[in-house]
Scaffold this motif. Structure first.
Motif, PDB file in Angstrom:
ATOM      1  N   ARG A  74       0.839  -1.201   0.000  1.00 37.30           N
ATOM      2  CA  ARG A  74       0.000   0.000   0.000  1.00 37.30           C
ATOM      3  C   ARG A  74       0.875   1.253   0.000  1.00 37.30           C
ATOM      4  O   ARG A  74       0.626   2.203  -0.743  1.00 37.30           O
ATOM      5  N   ASN A  75       1.931   1.280   0.792  1.00 38.57           N
ATOM      6  CA  ASN A  75       2.826   2.440   0.858  1.00 38.57           C
ATOM      7  C   ASN A  75       3.539   2.656  -0.480  1.00 38.57           C
ATOM      8  O   ASN A  75       3.714   3.791  -0.927  1.00 38.57           O
ATOM      9  N   ARG A  76       3.938   1.573  -1.120  1.00 37.37           N
ATOM     10  CA  ARG A  76       4.571   1.694  -2.444  1.00 37.37           C
ATOM     11  C   ARG A  76       3.595   2.290  -3.450  1.00 37.37           C
ATOM     12  O   ARG A  76       3.961   3.135  -4.267  1.00 37.37           O
ATOM     13  N   ARG A  77       2.367   1.793  -3.417  1.00 39.87           N
ATOM     14  CA  ARG A  77       1.334   2.287  -4.334  1.00 39.87           C
ATOM     15  C   ARG A  77       1.089   3.778  -4.097  1.00 39.87           C
ATOM     16  O   ARG A  77       0.999   4.570  -5.036  1.00 39.87           O
ATOM     17  N   ILE A  78       1.023   4.169  -2.835  1.00 41.97           N
ATOM     18  CA  ILE A  78       0.790   5.578  -2.495  1.00 41.97           C
ATOM     19  C   ILE A  78       1.963   6.431  -2.977  1.00 41.97           C
ATOM     20  O   ILE A  78       1.766   7.499  -3.550  1.00 41.97           O
ATOM     21  N   ARG A  79       3.210   5.952  -2.776  1.00 42.42           N
ATOM     22  CA  ARG A  79       4.378   6.699  -3.244  1.00 42.42           C
ATOM     23  C   ARG A  79       4.385   6.849  -4.761  1.00 42.42           C
ATOM     24  O   ARG A  79       4.723   7.899  -5.292  1.00 42.42           O
ATOM     25  N   GLN A  90       1.750   6.885  -6.706  1.00 38.42           N
ATOM     26  CA  GLN A  90       0.711   7.867  -7.024  1.00 38.42           C
ATOM     27  C   GLN A  90       1.185   9.282  -6.729  1.00 38.42           C
ATOM     28  O   GLN A  90       0.925  10.207  -7.503  1.00 38.42           O
ATOM     29  N   GLN A  91       1.884   9.455  -5.599  1.00 44.06           N
ATOM     30  CA  GLN A  91       2.387  10.780  -5.255  1.00 44.06           C
ATOM     31  C   GLN A  91       3.412  11.263  -6.272  1.00 44.06           C
ATOM     32  O   GLN A  91       3.398  12.423  -6.685  1.00 44.06           O
ATOM     33  N   LYS A  92       4.324  10.370  -6.669  1.00 42.59           N
ATOM     34  CA  LYS A  92       5.314  10.736  -7.684  1.00 42.59           C
ATOM     35  C   LYS A  92       4.644  11.094  -8.993  1.00 42.59           C
ATOM     36  O   LYS A  92       5.036  12.051  -9.670  1.00 42.59           O
ATOM     37  N   LYS A  93       3.614  10.317  -9.353  1.00 39.48           N
ATOM     38  CA  LYS A  93       2.881  10.587 -10.590  1.00 39.48           C
ATOM     39  C   LYS A  93       2.206  11.950 -10.514  1.00 39.48           C
ATOM     40  O   LYS A  93       2.249  12.736 -11.464  1.00 39.48           O
ATOM     41  N   GLN A  94       1.597  12.271  -9.368  1.00 42.07           N
ATOM     42  CA  GLN A  94       0.951  13.569  -9.197  1.00 42.07           C
ATOM     43  C   GLN A  94       1.974  14.701  -9.259  1.00 42.07           C
ATOM     44  O   GLN A  94       1.729  15.737  -9.876  1.00 42.07           O
ATOM     45  N   GLN A  95       3.118  14.503  -8.606  1.00 44.17           N
ATOM     46  CA  GLN A  95       4.156  15.531  -8.624  1.00 44.17           C
ATOM     47  C   GLN A  95       4.664  15.770 -10.042  1.00 44.17           C
ATOM     48  O   GLN A  95       4.882  16.912 -10.449  1.00 44.17           O
ATOM     49  N   LYS A  96       4.836  14.698 -10.788  1.00 43.41           N
ATOM     50  CA  LYS A  96       5.279  14.818 -12.175  1.00 43.41           C
ATOM     51  C   LYS A  96       4.246  15.584 -12.999  1.00 43.41           C
ATOM     52  O   LYS A  96       4.596  16.463 -13.795  1.00 43.41           O
ATOM     53  N   GLN A  97       2.970  15.253 -12.809  1.00 41.93           N
ATOM     54  CA  GLN A  97       1.905  15.949 -13.532  1.00 41.93           C
ATOM     55  C   GLN A  97       1.870  17.421 -13.155  1.00 41.93           C
ATOM     56  O   GLN A  97       1.666  18.286 -14.006  1.00 41.93           O
TER      57      GLN A  97
END
Length: 171
Positions: free
Chosen positions: A12-17, A19-26
């Motif tokens: 779950r923590n990996r998935r959240i990270r 997603q966060q990286k993807k959001q930051q990139k966007q």
């Protein structure tokens, strides 16, 4: 088969990270686009504001209601918008170069009646137009100064016709 609690939290923590990286990139891409396209966005928003003002000025909704199948109404709106947001120093009207500010001042006086006058004039003509954009620009530009004379002439013509017919009937 059950997944141990620690592995579940780890996944779950990996998935959240991710997603966060993807959001930051966007967000970085979005910020970069805004910085690069800031000028374009300002021009676009100015153009949209001018278009809204023109729609109100020429009573666009009423024109569309009166002429629901006439695409020329949208074309005329586009032409007026082109003139009003133009940055060119001069514009060719009636085969001569005119200062853009003079043309814009003339176009700022246009109303629904002027657009209908131009539409009617285009319907009445049987001459083939080689450059329809130039014809429409010239017609819109001149309509401000000629609409009253045109309708006054039509009124007097029909009045004279009616009088002539009445005289023929009494003879």
């Amino acid at each position: 088969m059950t997944v141990p609690d620690g592995q579940y939290r780890l996944k779950r923590n990996r998935r959240i990270r991710r997603q966060q990286k993807k959001q930051q990139k966007q967000e970085r891409k979005k910020k970069k686009r805004q910085q690069e396209g800031g000028v374009k966005d300002r021009k676009r928003s100015r153009s949209q504001a001018v278009e809204r003002a023109i729609r109100i000025q020429i009573s666009y909704d009423a024109l569309k209601n009166d002429h629901p199948y006439d695409r020329r109404v949208e074309e005329i709106l586009g032409l007026i918008l082109d003139v009003m947001v133009s940055t060119a120093p001069k514009l060719r009207i009636n085969r001569e170069e005119k200062d853009i500010e003079i043309v814009k001042a003339q176009f700022a006086k246009l109303t629904k009646d002027h657009v209908e006058f131009v539409l009617q004039s285009m319907d009445d003509t049987s001459t083939k137009a080689r450059n329809i954009r130039a014809v429409l620009l010239t017609a819109l530009y001149n309509s401000v100064n000629t609409i009253n004379s045109y309708y006054g002439n039509r009124y007097h013509f029909h009045l004279a016709e009616e009088t002539r017919r009445e005289m023929e009937e009494t003879d």
